[in-house]
Design a protein around this motif. Structure first.
Motif, short mmCIF file in Angstrom:
data_model
loop_
_atom_site.label_atom_id
_atom_site.label_comp_id
_atom_site.label_asym_id
_atom_site.label_seq_id
_atom_site.Cartn_x
_atom_site.Cartn_y
_atom_site.Cartn_z
N GLU A 1 -7.35 -6.67 -3.55
CA GLU A 1 -6.32 -6.29 -2.59
C GLU A 1 -6.99 -5.78 -1.33
O GLU A 1 -7.72 -4.80 -1.35
N ARG B 1 -2.13 -3.61 2.02
CA ARG B 1 -0.78 -3.47 1.47
C ARG B 1 0.09 -2.87 2.59
O ARG B 1 -0.17 -1.76 3.05
N ASP C 1 3.86 -10.73 -3.40
CA ASP C 1 5.10 -9.94 -3.34
C ASP C 1 5.98 -10.33 -2.16
O ASP C 1 6.86 -9.55 -1.78
N ARG D 1 4.02 -5.79 0.99
CA ARG D 1 3.38 -7.03 0.56
C ARG D 1 1.89 -6.75 0.47
O ARG D 1 1.36 -5.89 1.17
N ARG D 2 1.21 -7.49 -0.41
CA ARG D 2 -0.23 -7.32 -0.60
C ARG D 2 -0.95 -8.57 -0.14
O ARG D 2 -0.52 -9.68 -0.46
N LEU E 1 -4.36 -10.53 -0.63
CA LEU E 1 -5.47 -10.60 -1.58
C LEU E 1 -6.50 -11.61 -1.10
O LEU E 1 -6.13 -12.67 -0.57
N ARG F 1 -7.09 -1.45 2.46
CA ARG F 1 -6.76 -0.71 1.25
C ARG F 1 -8.02 -0.09 0.67
O ARG F 1 -9.04 -0.76 0.48
#
Length: 74
Positions: free
Chosen positions: A3, A6, A31, A46-47, A49, A72
């Motif tokens: 991640e 976020r 998400d 929302r993340r 990645l 993050r």
């Protein structure tokens, strides 16, 4: 996958996606469809990645772009 960011800020998400695309780093926005659960209000974050092997490079790109505060913490 690690991640990287976020947030519920659509502008930040778009900016990070563009930075990663320009650097050739694949990323996934997780998400995205959760807005159905919150009534499309954008409350749920929302993340973003990235692959673990590219995480350091991605973090450096975000810091260089002036949005290092969005990274993050692990």
């Amino acid at each position: 996958m690690i991640e990287l960011v976020r947030t519920n800020d659509a502008v930040v998400i778009s900016f990070v996606e563009a930075l990663m695309r320009d650097a050739g780093i694949a990323c996934i926005v997780a998400d995205q469809n959760m807005s159905v659960m919150d009534g499309s209000l954008g409350i749920l974050p929302r993340r973003i990645l990235v692959d673990a092997e590219q995480a350091e490079t991605a973090r450096r790109i975000l810091a260089d772009a002036g949005i290092g505060n969005e990274i993050r913490k692990q």
